[in-house]
Scaffold this motif. Structure first.
Motif, PDB file in Angstrom:
ATOM      1  N   GLN A 209       0.840  -1.200   0.000  1.00 23.13           N
ATOM      2  CA  GLN A 209       0.000   0.000   0.000  1.00 23.13           C
ATOM      3  C   GLN A 209       0.871   1.245   0.000  1.00 23.13           C
ATOM      4  OE1 GLN A 209      -2.762  -1.374   3.277  1.00 23.13           O
ATOM      5  NE2 GLN A 209      -3.960   0.221   2.270  1.00 23.13           N
ATOM      6  N   PHE A 210       1.918   1.130   0.778  1.00 22.95           N
ATOM      7  CA  PHE A 210       2.860   2.240   0.838  1.00 22.95           C
ATOM      8  C   PHE A 210       3.423   2.522  -0.547  1.00 22.95           C
ATOM      9  CE2 PHE A 210       7.383   3.319   1.044  1.00 22.95           C
ATOM     10  CZ  PHE A 210       7.366   4.491   1.770  1.00 22.95           C
ATOM     11  N   ILE A 211       3.858   1.472  -1.220  1.00 21.41           N
ATOM     12  CA  ILE A 211       4.431   1.610  -2.553  1.00 21.41           C
ATOM     13  C   ILE A 211       3.408   2.166  -3.531  1.00 21.41           C
ATOM     14  CG2 ILE A 211       5.336   0.305  -4.519  1.00 21.41           C
ATOM     15  CD1 ILE A 211       7.262   0.783  -2.170  1.00 21.41           C
ATOM     16  N   ALA A 212       2.190   1.648  -3.430  1.00 19.16           N
ATOM     17  CA  ALA A 212       1.141   2.132  -4.317  1.00 19.16           C
ATOM     18  C   ALA A 212       0.937   3.633  -4.139  1.00 19.16           C
ATOM     19  CB  ALA A 212      -0.154   1.386  -4.034  1.00 19.16           C
ATOM     20  N   ALA A 213       0.969   4.042  -2.903  1.00 17.79           N
ATOM     21  CA  ALA A 213       0.791   5.466  -2.617  1.00 17.79           C
ATOM     22  C   ALA A 213       1.953   6.275  -3.164  1.00 17.79           C
ATOM     23  CB  ALA A 213       0.655   5.670  -1.116  1.00 17.79           C
ATOM     24  N   VAL A 214       3.162   5.787  -2.950  1.00 17.01           N
ATOM     25  CA  VAL A 214       4.349   6.499  -3.431  1.00 17.01           C
ATOM     26  C   VAL A 214       4.308   6.602  -4.950  1.00 17.01           C
ATOM     27  CG1 VAL A 214       6.858   6.350  -3.666  1.00 17.01           C
ATOM     28  CG2 VAL A 214       5.791   5.884  -1.476  1.00 17.01           C
ATOM     29  N   ASP A 215       3.979   5.492  -5.592  1.00 23.11           N
ATOM     30  CA  ASP A 215       3.930   5.487  -7.055  1.00 23.11           C
ATOM     31  C   ASP A 215       2.877   6.451  -7.584  1.00 23.11           C
ATOM     32  OD1 ASP A 215       5.939   3.712  -7.157  1.00 23.11           O
ATOM     33  OD2 ASP A 215       4.707   1.949  -7.593  1.00 23.11           O
ATOM     34  N   SER A 216       1.727   6.438  -6.962  1.00 23.58           N
ATOM     35  CA  SER A 216       0.659   7.300  -7.460  1.00 23.58           C
ATOM     36  C   SER A 216       0.998   8.774  -7.287  1.00 23.58           C
ATOM     37  CB  SER A 216      -0.655   6.971  -6.747  1.00 23.58           C
ATOM     38  OG  SER A 216      -0.642   7.541  -5.457  1.00 23.58           O
ATOM     39  N   GLY A 219       7.653  10.358  -7.698  1.00 20.69           N
ATOM     40  CA  GLY A 219       8.838  10.496  -6.851  1.00 20.69           C
ATOM     41  C   GLY A 219       8.884  11.694  -5.924  1.00 20.69           C
ATOM     42  N   GLU A 220       8.847  12.890  -6.507  1.00 26.44           N
ATOM     43  CA  GLU A 220       9.098  14.090  -5.722  1.00 26.44           C
ATOM     44  C   GLU A 220       8.008  14.371  -4.687  1.00 26.44           C
ATOM     45  OE1 GLU A 220      11.728  16.706  -5.982  1.00 26.44           O
ATOM     46  OE2 GLU A 220      12.642  14.790  -6.534  1.00 26.44           O
ATOM     47  N   LYS A 221       6.792  14.163  -5.130  1.00 24.43           N
ATOM     48  CA  LYS A 221       5.690  14.572  -4.253  1.00 24.43           C
ATOM     49  C   LYS A 221       5.357  13.551  -3.175  1.00 24.43           C
ATOM     50  CE  LYS A 221       3.583  17.488  -7.769  1.00 24.43           C
ATOM     51  NZ  LYS A 221       2.479  17.628  -8.749  1.00 24.43           N
ATOM     52  N   ALA A 222       6.078  12.464  -3.179  1.00 21.80           N
ATOM     53  CA  ALA A 222       5.787  11.438  -2.180  1.00 21.80           C
ATOM     54  C   ALA A 222       6.366  11.854  -0.831  1.00 21.80           C
ATOM     55  CB  ALA A 222       6.359  10.092  -2.616  1.00 21.80           C
ATOM     56  N   VAL A 223       5.567  12.543  -0.079  1.00 22.32           N
ATOM     57  CA  VAL A 223       5.964  12.962   1.273  1.00 22.32           C
ATOM     58  C   VAL A 223       5.042  12.247   2.262  1.00 22.32           C
ATOM     59  CG1 VAL A 223       6.918  15.174   0.583  1.00 22.32           C
ATOM     60  CG2 VAL A 223       4.485  14.992   1.146  1.00 22.32           C
ATOM     61  N   PRO A 224       5.501  12.105   3.472  1.00 23.32           N
ATOM     62  CA  PRO A 224       4.762  11.305   4.460  1.00 23.32           C
ATOM     63  C   PRO A 224       3.279  11.609   4.553  1.00 23.32           C
ATOM     64  CG  PRO A 224       6.873  11.931   5.346  1.00 23.32           C
ATOM     65  CD  PRO A 224       6.768  12.604   4.011  1.00 23.32           C
ATOM     66  N   LYS A 225       2.954  12.871   4.611  1.00 25.49           N
ATOM     67  CA  LYS A 225       1.546  13.197   4.825  1.00 25.49           C
ATOM     68  C   LYS A 225       0.656  12.730   3.675  1.00 25.49           C
ATOM     69  CE  LYS A 225      -1.424  16.872   6.514  1.00 25.49           C
ATOM     70  NZ  LYS A 225      -1.699  18.317   6.528  1.00 25.49           N
ATOM     71  N   GLN A 240       5.329   7.257  11.360  1.00 26.67           N
ATOM     72  CA  GLN A 240       5.663   5.893  10.950  1.00 26.67           C
ATOM     73  C   GLN A 240       5.897   5.819   9.450  1.00 26.67           C
ATOM     74  OE1 GLN A 240       2.148   4.194  12.820  1.00 26.67           O
ATOM     75  NE2 GLN A 240       3.417   3.017  14.228  1.00 26.67           N
ATOM     76  N   VAL A 241       5.059   6.542   8.718  1.00 24.56           N
ATOM     77  CA  VAL A 241       5.247   6.577   7.273  1.00 24.56           C
ATOM     78  C   VAL A 241       6.566   7.261   6.947  1.00 24.56           C
ATOM     79  CG1 VAL A 241       4.345   7.502   5.121  1.00 24.56           C
ATOM     80  CG2 VAL A 241       2.781   6.552   6.807  1.00 24.56           C
ATOM     81  N   ALA A 242       6.847   8.324   7.656  1.00 23.52           N
ATOM     82  CA  ALA A 242       8.094   9.055   7.409  1.00 23.52           C
ATOM     83  C   ALA A 242       9.301   8.172   7.652  1.00 23.52           C
ATOM     84  CB  ALA A 242       8.151  10.291   8.303  1.00 23.52           C
ATOM     85  N   SER A 243       9.221   7.424   8.711  1.00 26.86           N
ATOM     86  CA  SER A 243      10.320   6.535   9.033  1.00 26.86           C
ATOM     87  C   SER A 243      10.494   5.479   7.941  1.00 26.86           C
ATOM     88  CB  SER A 243      10.049   5.873  10.381  1.00 26.86           C
ATOM     89  OG  SER A 243      11.071   4.968  10.693  1.00 26.86           O
ATOM     90  N   HIS A 244       9.398   4.966   7.505  1.00 21.85           N
ATOM     91  CA  HIS A 244       9.455   3.930   6.472  1.00 21.85           C
ATOM     92  C   HIS A 244       9.950   4.532   5.157  1.00 21.85           C
ATOM     93  CE1 HIS A 244       8.571  -0.071   5.081  1.00 21.85           C
ATOM     94  NE2 HIS A 244       7.814   0.373   4.097  1.00 21.85           N
ATOM     95  N   LEU A 245       9.490   5.717   4.886  1.00 20.40           N
ATOM     96  CA  LEU A 245       9.913   6.402   3.667  1.00 20.40           C
ATOM     97  C   LEU A 245      11.411   6.653   3.675  1.00 20.40           C
ATOM     98  CD1 LEU A 245       9.005   7.869   1.037  1.00 20.40           C
ATOM     99  CD2 LEU A 245       8.737   9.934   2.429  1.00 20.40           C
ATOM    100  N   GLN A 252      16.703   2.728  -1.960  1.00 20.19           N
ATOM    101  CA  GLN A 252      16.662   3.016  -3.394  1.00 20.19           C
ATOM    102  C   GLN A 252      17.931   3.720  -3.841  1.00 20.19           C
ATOM    103  OE1 GLN A 252      13.112   4.943  -4.839  1.00 20.19           O
ATOM    104  NE2 GLN A 252      12.562   2.910  -5.606  1.00 20.19           N
ATOM    105  N   ARG A 253      18.370   4.640  -3.014  1.00 16.54           N
ATOM    106  CA  ARG A 253      19.586   5.372  -3.333  1.00 16.54           C
ATOM    107  C   ARG A 253      20.768   4.406  -3.459  1.00 16.54           C
ATOM    108  NH1 ARG A 253      19.858   9.726   0.979  1.00 16.54           N
ATOM    109  NH2 ARG A 253      17.595   9.784   0.700  1.00 16.54           N
ATOM    110  N   LYS A 254      20.817   3.527  -2.483  1.00 18.74           N
ATOM    111  CA  LYS A 254      21.902   2.562  -2.475  1.00 18.74           C
ATOM    112  C   LYS A 254      21.878   1.717  -3.742  1.00 18.74           C
ATOM    113  CE  LYS A 254      22.445   0.942   1.760  1.00 18.74           C
ATOM    114  NZ  LYS A 254      22.239  -0.006   2.876  1.00 18.74           N
ATOM    115  N   LEU A 255      20.678   1.345  -4.125  1.00 22.22           N
ATOM    116  CA  LEU A 255      20.538   0.475  -5.283  1.00 22.22           C
ATOM    117  C   LEU A 255      20.884   1.186  -6.585  1.00 22.22           C
ATOM    118  CD1 LEU A 255      17.280  -1.394  -4.291  1.00 22.22           C
ATOM    119  CD2 LEU A 255      19.597  -2.308  -4.374  1.00 22.22           C
ATOM    120  N   THR A 256      20.461   2.421  -6.700  1.00 20.08           N
ATOM    121  CA  THR A 256      20.794   3.154  -7.927  1.00 20.08           C
ATOM    122  C   THR A 256      22.295   3.384  -8.025  1.00 20.08           C
ATOM    123  OG1 THR A 256      20.164   5.155  -6.742  1.00 20.08           O
ATOM    124  CG2 THR A 256      18.583   4.304  -8.338  1.00 20.08           C
TER     125      THR A 256
END
Length: 351
Positions: A209-216, A219-225, A240-245, A252-256
């Motif tokens: 769900q978190f990913i779905a929200a981030v994707d929708s 990238g840039e606009k995906a902020v915790p709130k 909690q979302v902020a921490s997970h984010l 992701q940074r590491k992977l790129t």
DNA sequence: GTCCTAATAT
DNA sequence: TATATTAGGA
């Protein structure tokens, strides 16, 4: 209010020792610790006092080794288990085998004579521990706290006021102690909740769900709130979302970075980059589960039995799907591991 | 004051 | 390690 029950001031200690002079010494020391003391020269009298309906008027028993026989050990077991009164044994003989014998038969502590006041300062902890043990067994969290606040509650923050050298306690001092203890009781209840406060577990479903929200959001606009709003999971906090984010972005940074090292630089603008990453990491072995939607690992979650049986609409597990549009809720379920509680997401349709 | 993020704590 | 909490800036 019920000031007699304030802790640990006024702890009701019953002392048994057939040596009357030592009995007086103990009494004096315990009074210096602001405990209430009742002394008995023999076990029989003490037991008849307790059996006479006074189990609720004794918080703790300190006794000289009065159990030379196996029968005596039975008495100890009865006092500790049936009456639930923690018992501390004293003896001038501190041989490990003897200590072991009493501890294994239910003694809360074993003090070697001569007993120092420093040791007596802390005996209230045995009552506290016993109380915690009782409450631990109760599964309901709310009830747990209620139970605690309604029973005598010692506090780690407020040791018995025995640091003062005064033998007698003045009224002012007593009043101060009482109010101080009262304040501490409130904070202790909170502390106790904190003790049990536990962490959210990001299950696969929740993470999706978190990913779905981030994707929708993109990238840039995906902020915790915003993520939180889209996820629509009740009681999930922005923090909690902020921490997970934070963790998500870090990974992701590491992977790129890893990708840019291994691949030709021309692919840096490739919009399918994440697909490449996904492919690479999905093949990774191990007990970790790699979410198909991106590269984050999610620890496989093992469900407590009761959660499985009692929650028919629990959405955890590989085969389940969730409705991204639906409003979801979770509720806490304890898995009873140690003092910490692991919380489960238990999805339920809101409407 | 809200919210974000990085840093730090548990 | 994963998650929570804090600190400091926008």
């Amino acid at each position: 209010m019920d000031q007699e029950r304030l802790w640990p001031y006024g702890l009701r200690v019953l002392v048994i020792d057939n040596n009357s002079s030592y009995l007086s010494v103990m009494e004096e020391l315990l009074i210096k610790c602001s405990y209430r003391v009742k002394t008995y020269k023999n076990v029989r009298e003490a037991m008849s006092f307790i059996y006479g309906g006074n189990t609720q008027t004794v918080d703790l028993i300190i006794s000289d080794v009065f159990f030379p026989t196996e029968d005596g050990l039975l008495v100890l077991q009865e006092v500790t288990s049936k009456f639930d009164i923690p018992t501390v044994i004293m003896s001038s003989n501190g041989d490990t085998s003897i200590v072991m014998k009493y501890i294994t038969n239910g003694a809360s502590d074993f003090l070697i004579k001569p007993v120092r006041i420093e040791e007596l300062k802390n005996i209230w902890q045995h009552v506290f521990r016993k109380q915690i043990g009782k409450n631990r067994k109760m599964s309901d969290n709310v009830q747990h706290v209620d139970q605690l606040s309604s029973c005598p509650l010692p506090t780690v923050l407020a040791p018995p006021p025995c640091a003062t050298r005064t033998t007698g306690i003045t009224d002012e001092a007593t009043a101060t102690l009482e109010s101080a203890t009262r304040d501490q009781i409130d904070t202790t209840v909170t502390d106790f909740q904190d003790l049990r406060k536990s962490r959210l577990s990001w299950t696969i479903q929740l993470h999706r769900q978190f990913i779905a929200a981030v994707d929708s959001l993109g990238g840039e606009k995906a902020v915790p709130k915003k993520i939180l709003e889209i996820m629509k999971v009740k009681h999930l906090t922005r923090e909690q979302v902020a921490s997970h984010l934070q963790k998500y972005r870090l990974r992701q940074r590491k992977l790129t970075q890893l990708l840019h090292k291994d691949d030709v630089p021309s692919s840096s603008n490739n919009p399918n980059e994440s697909t490449i990453l996904r492919t690479q990491f999905n093949s990774s072995p191990g007990s970790m589960y790699f979410d198909q939607d991106e590269c984050m690992e999610i620890t496989e979650y093992s469900l407590p039995k009761d959660a499985l049986s009692s929650s028919s609409n629990c959405m955890l597990g590989e085969g389940n799907n969730y409705s991204p549009g639906g409003f979801q809720d979770f509720r806490w379920a304890s898995d009873k591991q140690g003092s910490e509680t692991t919380y489960l997401w238990n999805f339920e349709a809101d409407e």
